[in-house]
Design a protein around this motif. Structure first.
Motif, short mmCIF file in Angstrom:
data_model
loop_
_atom_site.label_atom_id
_atom_site.label_comp_id
_atom_site.label_asym_id
_atom_site.label_seq_id
_atom_site.Cartn_x
_atom_site.Cartn_y
_atom_site.Cartn_z
N MET A 61 5.14 43.54 16.20
CA MET A 61 4.99 42.09 16.05
C MET A 61 4.74 41.45 17.41
N GLN A 62 5.48 41.88 18.42
CA GLN A 62 5.35 41.29 19.76
C GLN A 62 3.99 41.59 20.38
N ARG A 63 3.39 42.72 20.03
CA ARG A 63 2.07 43.07 20.57
C ARG A 63 0.91 42.56 19.71
N SER A 64 1.23 41.97 18.58
CA SER A 64 0.20 41.58 17.61
C SER A 64 -0.59 40.36 18.06
N LYS A 65 -1.67 40.09 17.33
CA LYS A 65 -2.50 38.91 17.60
C LYS A 65 -1.93 37.66 16.93
N PHE A 66 -0.84 37.80 16.17
CA PHE A 66 -0.30 36.67 15.42
C PHE A 66 0.10 35.52 16.36
N VAL A 67 -0.17 34.31 15.92
CA VAL A 67 0.20 33.12 16.69
C VAL A 67 1.72 33.01 16.78
N LYS A 68 2.22 32.73 17.97
CA LYS A 68 3.66 32.59 18.16
C LYS A 68 4.10 31.19 17.72
N LYS A 69 5.19 31.16 16.98
CA LYS A 69 5.72 29.91 16.44
C LYS A 69 7.06 29.61 17.12
N PHE A 70 7.09 28.48 17.83
CA PHE A 70 8.29 28.07 18.56
C PHE A 70 8.98 26.86 17.93
N SER A 71 8.30 26.19 16.99
CA SER A 71 8.82 24.90 16.54
C SER A 71 8.26 24.52 15.17
N VAL A 72 8.86 23.48 14.60
CA VAL A 72 8.34 22.83 13.39
C VAL A 72 8.38 21.33 13.63
N GLN A 73 7.56 20.61 12.88
CA GLN A 73 7.52 19.16 13.02
C GLN A 73 7.21 18.52 11.68
N PHE A 74 7.72 17.31 11.47
CA PHE A 74 7.52 16.58 10.23
C PHE A 74 6.86 15.24 10.54
N VAL A 75 5.88 14.86 9.70
CA VAL A 75 5.16 13.60 9.86
C VAL A 75 5.35 12.78 8.59
N SER A 76 5.81 11.56 8.72
CA SER A 76 6.08 10.72 7.56
C SER A 76 4.79 10.17 6.97
N GLY A 77 4.91 9.54 5.80
CA GLY A 77 3.76 8.95 5.15
C GLY A 77 3.12 7.84 5.97
N SER A 78 3.91 7.21 6.84
CA SER A 78 3.37 6.15 7.70
C SER A 78 2.69 6.71 8.94
N GLY A 79 2.77 8.02 9.11
CA GLY A 79 2.16 8.65 10.27
C GLY A 79 3.11 8.85 11.44
N LYS A 80 4.37 8.44 11.28
CA LYS A 80 5.35 8.60 12.36
C LYS A 80 5.73 10.07 12.48
N GLU A 81 5.61 10.61 13.68
CA GLU A 81 5.90 12.02 13.91
C GLU A 81 7.32 12.21 14.42
N SER A 82 8.03 13.14 13.82
CA SER A 82 9.36 13.46 14.30
C SER A 82 9.28 14.17 15.64
N GLN A 83 10.39 14.19 16.36
CA GLN A 83 10.46 15.06 17.53
C GLN A 83 10.35 16.50 17.05
N PRO A 84 9.57 17.33 17.72
CA PRO A 84 9.49 18.72 17.29
C PRO A 84 10.85 19.40 17.35
N PHE A 85 11.13 20.24 16.37
CA PHE A 85 12.33 21.07 16.39
C PHE A 85 11.98 22.36 17.14
N PHE A 86 12.31 22.42 18.43
CA PHE A 86 12.10 23.64 19.19
C PHE A 86 13.31 24.55 19.00
N PHE A 87 13.08 25.70 18.42
CA PHE A 87 14.18 26.59 18.06
C PHE A 87 15.00 27.04 19.27
N LYS A 88 14.33 27.22 20.42
CA LYS A 88 15.04 27.74 21.59
C LYS A 88 16.01 26.71 22.17
N GLU A 89 15.82 25.43 21.83
CA GLU A 89 16.78 24.43 22.29
C GLU A 89 18.12 24.60 21.59
#
Length: 425
Positions: A61-89
């Motif tokens: 997995m570590q040597r693979s071409k797969f995109v690394k995922k460090f976070s998730v984010q939520f965007v409301s219906g009004s377009g307001k973006e949450s602060q990203p949830f960075f897992f390492k924090e």
């Protein structure tokens, strides 16, 4: 004959087969389609790390071409973006980084890993029926890639057939979740917007302005992005035209997503899945057990599907290995892991219910209860199989109940439309 036959070569089946074979037992792993094959469900939870380590595929997995995922984010219906949830924090260890995977390559890697661990692995092999004797599973009837029909005996049959749920459907234990009758329309774009830093690999969840639907946004390798639309089955697929037309209508209803697709090009057809949320009322019996999506599926909102498949495969394998050692392959033995599995996954189910409560605000809740920030992140990374994993709901449940009661009161106080006026308009 084999000690164990695993039906289904996805993450759950390949995990189960690899671990049982690694323990020294004879295993037959069967996949209906030719590997590698297309599948949706590309986003992983960080807690998958520990299962990859146990399977011996972490370095791959570590040597693979797969995109690394460090976070998730939520965007409301009004377009307001949450602060990203960075897992390492929340946890600075290496296990806080995960991946966005092309399932064809990912599933094939796990399938081949089961072979490397000693399992006999065959694709293009269709299991027609389980073989039963006195209520006990004793093998399968299958059709080979050449069209030959055969009966293969085994001490245990594992149903890892995904949403087709071969055993669960035949035994009538699969039940559609009446509160989550959702549908999804998804496709793939090239050249969609990505942040230039670590957040560029994030899963983004975007509500439409009407809040009747949401989109997933999952960056993959080769500058491809998986984009899917999810809503109630009736709203999405009944009386609204072709899936591509519905997708475009809802895309216009989501300006935050439109902006991310300014320079993107559609590169695939539209795919459809519906009523994919269900559970099973029995998870094992004498000589048989369900794992992965055959066990049940909640919802794609928090990308829990692959992690639950891996985890259920691991937990079931441990019960099977113990049962083979003790010559006890009863339903009680083969299902001894299921209660612990359900006790953990129910917290994600409750988080799904909260997301679909339209007037509930996660942002407002976290502002009022900042002490639950770590608990919420635990749920988002899949760290749910421990005491205290659901503590956040001690405060969230009352707020949800209040929100739902207010919505119901509002609906009841809204006067019914005058049909005469409607016709006139």
């Amino acid at each position: 004959s084999y000690d164990c036959i695993v039906v289904g070569g996805g993450p759950a089946g390949s995990t189960t087969a690899a671990l049982i074979a690694q323990a020294g037992h004879s295993v037959l792993l069967l996949e209906r389609e030719e590997m590698p094959r297309f599948h949706v469900g590309e986003s992983l939870m960080p807690e998958s790390y520990w299962i990859f380590e146990r399977l011996g595929v972490l370095e791959k997995m570590q040597r693979s071409k797969f995109v690394k995922k460090f976070s998730v984010q939520f965007v409301s219906g009004s377009g307001k973006e949450s602060q990203p949830f960075f897992f390492k924090e929340h946890d600075p260890r290496e296990c806080s980084q995960t991946w966005q995977v092309e399932r064809a390559d990912f599933d094939n890697m796990l399938f081949e890993n089961a072979r490397e661990k000693g399992a006999d692995c065959y694709d293009q092999t269709r299991v027609m029926d389980p073989l039963m004797k006195g209520g006990k599973a004793i093998g399968v009837r299958l059709q080979t890639a050449d069209g030959d029909l055969r009966e293969i005996r085994s001490r245990v049959v594992v149903d890892a057939t995904g949403q087709s749920a071969l055993l669960a459907s035949r035994m009538g234990v699969k039940v559609v979740d009446p509160n989550l009758k959702k549908a999804a329309i998804w496709t793939y774009y090239k050249g969609a917007h990505r942040e230039p830093d670590e957040h560029g690999g994030a899963t983004v969840i975007l509500h439409t302005q009407s809040k009747k639907a949401w989109f997933w946004y999952i960056p993959l390798s080769g500058d491809i992005t998986s984009i899917g639309l999810v809503s109630d089955n009736d709203y999405l697929l009944k009386g609204r035209g072709k899936p591509c037309e519905v997708f475009e209508e809802e895309l216009v209803n989501c300006p935050a997503l439109l902006g991310r697709l300014n320079n993107a090009k559609l590169v695939d057809k539209f795919h459809v899945a519906k009523e994919f949320s269900y559970k099973t009322t029995q998870h094992a019996g004498d000589g048989w057990v369900l794992v992965g999506d055959a066990f049940g599926f909640i919802d794609p909102i928090y990308s829990s599907g692959v992690f639950f498949a891996l985890k259920s495969g691991e937990m079931a394998a441990d019960s099977i290995i113990e049962g083979l050692a003790n010559d006890n392959l009863s339903g009680k033995q083969l299902s001894k892991w299921a209660d612990d599995f359900k006790a953990g996954t129910k917290w994600v189910r409750k988080l799904v219910d909260a997301y679909y409560t339209n007037d509930f605000s996660f942002g407002m809740f976290m502002k009022d209860h900042p002490q639950h920030q770590g608990n919420l992140t635990d749920l988002l990374i899949g760290r749910i199989f421990h005491e205290g994993a659901g503590d956040i709901f001690n405060d969230m449940d009352p707020m949800l109940a209040q929100t739902r009661a207010a919505a119901q009161q509002k609906d009841e106080s809204t006067p019914a439309e005058d049909p005469t006026m409607v016709r006139t308009l």
